[in-house]
Structure formats: C-alpha cells, structure tokens
Design an enzyme around this catalytic site. Structure first.
Site, PDB file in Angstrom:
ATOM      1  N   ASN A 184      -7.331  -2.513  14.262  1.00 12.17           N
ATOM      2  CA  ASN A 184      -8.719  -2.882  13.950  1.00 12.17           C
ATOM      3  C   ASN A 184      -8.791  -4.134  13.076  1.00 12.17           C
ATOM      4  OD1 ASN A 184      -7.801  -1.925  11.530  1.00 12.17           O
ATOM      5  ND2 ASN A 184      -9.196  -0.195  11.391  1.00 12.17           N
ATOM      6  N   GLU A 192      -9.480  -1.852   5.346  1.00 13.09           N
ATOM      7  CA  GLU A 192     -10.137  -1.540   6.610  1.00 13.09           C
ATOM      8  C   GLU A 192     -11.376  -2.408   6.833  1.00 13.09           C
ATOM      9  OE1 GLU A 192      -8.442   0.163   8.554  1.00 13.09           O
ATOM     10  OE2 GLU A 192      -8.225   2.273   8.047  1.00 13.09           O
ATOM     11  N   ASP A 246       0.809  -1.221   0.000  1.00 13.41           N
ATOM     12  CA  ASP A 246       0.000   0.000   0.000  1.00 13.41           C
ATOM     13  C   ASP A 246       0.843   1.272   0.000  1.00 13.41           C
ATOM     14  OD1 ASP A 246       0.990  -0.411   2.547  1.00 13.41           O
ATOM     15  OD2 ASP A 246      -0.941  -0.697   3.504  1.00 13.41           O
ATOM     16  N   HIS A 306      -6.999  -4.581  10.264  1.00 13.94           N
ATOM     17  CA  HIS A 306      -6.759  -4.381   8.831  1.00 13.94           C
ATOM     18  C   HIS A 306      -5.481  -5.065   8.381  1.00 13.94           C
ATOM     19  CE1 HIS A 306      -4.616  -0.182   9.377  1.00 13.94           C
ATOM     20  NE2 HIS A 306      -3.708  -1.117   9.233  1.00 13.94           N
TER      21      HIS A 306
HETATM   22  C1  GLP Z   1      -0.387   0.466   8.784  1.00 14.50           C
HETATM   23  C2  GLP Z   1      -0.097  -0.319   7.487  1.00 14.50           C
HETATM   24  C3  GLP Z   1      -0.267  -1.791   7.682  1.00 14.50           C
HETATM   25  C4  GLP Z   1       0.401  -2.201   8.975  1.00 14.50           C
HETATM   26  C5  GLP Z   1      -0.349  -1.618  10.136  1.00 14.50           C
HETATM   27  C6  GLP Z   1       0.258  -1.953  11.487  1.00 14.50           C
HETATM   28  O1  GLP Z   1      -1.524   1.221   8.748  1.00 14.50           O
HETATM   29  N1  GLP Z   1      -0.810   0.092   6.351  1.00 14.50           N
HETATM   30  O2  GLP Z   1       0.257  -2.490   6.560  1.00 14.50           O
HETATM   31  O3  GLP Z   1       0.403  -3.586   9.092  1.00 14.50           O
HETATM   32  O4  GLP Z   1      -0.505  -0.232   9.989  1.00 14.50           O
HETATM   33  O5  GLP Z   1       1.338  -1.150  11.754  1.00 14.50           O
HETATM   34  P1  GLP Z   1       2.389  -1.434  12.890  1.00 14.50           P
HETATM   35  O6  GLP Z   1       3.194  -2.588  12.423  1.00 14.50           O
HETATM   36  O7  GLP Z   1       3.190  -0.173  12.986  1.00 14.50           O
HETATM   37  O8  GLP Z   1       1.617  -1.723  14.120  1.00 14.50           O
END
Ligand code: GLP
Length: 254
Positions: free
Chosen positions: A137, A144, A68, A139
């Site tokens: 959440n 989402e 993404d 995702h």
């Molecule tokens: C972001 C990314 C995700 C990621 C998630 C968790 O929003 N788009 O791909 O897995 O958040 O992030 P973190 O690893 O910093 O908890």
C-alpha cells in the site's frame, strides 16, 4: 534525486544494494545505518555478511537504528523484528549489540517508548543511510496511508492490507499484531541517503505510483520524491515492470 538501479533478479538486487551500503561504511566506519526488515533486504544482508566475513567491511564501529517493531512481540519471538535482525544480520557480523537499536515491542507505555526512540535517533546525530522496503500500500517502515505524514516515532494501527500481507509469516491471521511502533516519515526524510529495495511483480504498480505519482500521505513512499539527497532504488525487473513501460529513461542497468 532518485536513481533507479535495475537488476535482473532478486539475487542481483541484493548484490547492488549491498554495494551501496558498503560504500557508506567504507567512507565512514562509524556510520549510522537505518535498517529495515521484510523479505526485500534479506539478500542485501547476506551479501553484507559475506563482505564482513571476507574482511571487505567491518561493522565494529557502525551503529544502527531499525525502522519499526511489532507491538506485543518479545525480542525472542520468531516474528519480532529484533529476532529478524539478529537472524539475518547482527549474529553474523562484528557489530556490537549495544550499538544496535530497535523500538521495544513489549514496552508498557508506548508513548514513552516512542519518546525514548526519538531520543535514540537524535543522539546518533543523523542517519547516514536509511534502508527501506515498500509495502503493497506504499507504506515505509510501518507508516501506513494516512491524511498526514508522521514526524517522529509513533504507535501505528496496521491496516488490513498490511495485516493480510504479513500474515504469510504467522500460523494464522489472528496472530499478526495489529499495532507497531514505527520511526516517523520525518525521521526517514532527515537521513542523508535512502536505499529503497523492491522485489517482485507485486510491487510494480505501487513503486511507479510512489516514485512518479502524486506526492500524498495516502502513498507514504511518495514523499521520497521530495527527498533532499539521493534516493537509490534497487529493484528487480518484475518490480520495475510498470516503470520500465511508462518511464524507461529513468531506469539505469546494473
Ligand atoms: C513490512 C515492514 C516494512 C517492509 C514491508 C515490505 O510491513 N514493516 O518495513 O518494507 O512490510 O515487506 P516485504 O519486503 O516483505 O515485501
């Protein structure tokens, strides 16, 4: 099949996740890696950099597709995912720039960009391993909670909880982009293997819900219970605390 690998701390998660990735690359030097951003895979990326520098693995024929990108951020914005990937991995390994792919956050026509990215993914002939983090959440990528599972790359509206979670990286909450382009759940599910990384107590509840709860688009990661191949979950003791209480038999020590 879901295989949960317990590691004591974040550093050990990085080591065990890097081993999973390195095995894929050793078996297939021109592997297609589906890559993720966020804090969870950073330790794994630094282990992979070490392995590349000491000659254990090479990325010279590896190709990559990222999950993404934020809409509205240029490649050199320090919070763009393109910048993140260069800083945390690409600039330190022997991967060819032309073999790395991310959606373009500054595209004028998001619909066209999604189509282009779908073609990029398709032209790779399948993702050998897809790295995922998990949002608070549930995702995956930026898919989402929703009423349906997305198939292909799409323009997504970030939820307040994601904007809140990601605001820690921006000077103010207002600066967090509200939209992103994300690979679809269908494309993630079409990969050959999934490596899900989760670190910290904040992920404990959602990780249990995703891996053992009801499969629903309201918890996008829950679809991984239907994954056709192997889902390897590398997580630390904090992220696994709820699972270890409720399903101790499911957890394998590292
Ligand atoms: C972001 C990314 C995700 C990621 C998630 C968790 O929003 N788009 O791909 O897995 O958040 O992030 P973190 O690893 O910093 O908890």
């Amino acid at each position: 099949m879901i295989k949960i690998i317990y590691s004591y701390n974040a550093e050990n998660v990085g080591v065990s996740a890097a081993k999973v990735m390195a095995d894929v690359i050793k078996n297939k030097p021109d592997a297609v890696l589906g890559l993720a951003t966020g804090s969870s895979p950073i330790g794994m990326y630094s282990e992979l950099i070490k392995m590349c520098k000491n000659g254990e693995i090479s990325f010279k024929d590896v190709r990559s597709v990222n999950l993404d990108e934020y809409v509205g951020l240029s490649k050199d914005h320090d919070q763009s995912y393109s910048y993140f990937m260069h800083k945390n991995l690409f600039d330190h390994i022997d991967i060819k720039e032309e073999n790395t792919n991310l959606p373009c956050g500054l595209c004028k026509d998001p619909e066209a960009e999604c189509k282009r990215y779908d073609k990029v993914i398709e032209s790779m002939g399948g993702i050998d391993i897809q790295v995922l983090g998990i949002g608070n959440n549930g995702h995956i990528g930026f898919n989402e909670p929703s009423d349906y599972f997305s198939l292909g790359t799409g323009l997504v509206q970030l939820t307040d909880s994601t904007i809140d979670a990601n605001s820690r990286f921006f000077a103010t909450r207002d600066m967090v982009p509200t939209q992103a382009l994300s690979m679809g759940v269908g494309q993630i599910m079409a990969s050959n293997k999934v490596l899900l990384i989760a670190i910290g107590e904040g992920k404990a509840e959602i990780l249990e819900k995703a891996l053992f709860g009801k499969v629903t688009p309201q918890v996008p990661a829950s679809i991984l219970q239907f994954f056709k191949g192997e889902v390897v979950v590398c997580a630390d003791r904090a992220a696994l605390s709820v699972i270890m209480k409720k399903h101790p038999e499911a957890v394998k020590a590292n």
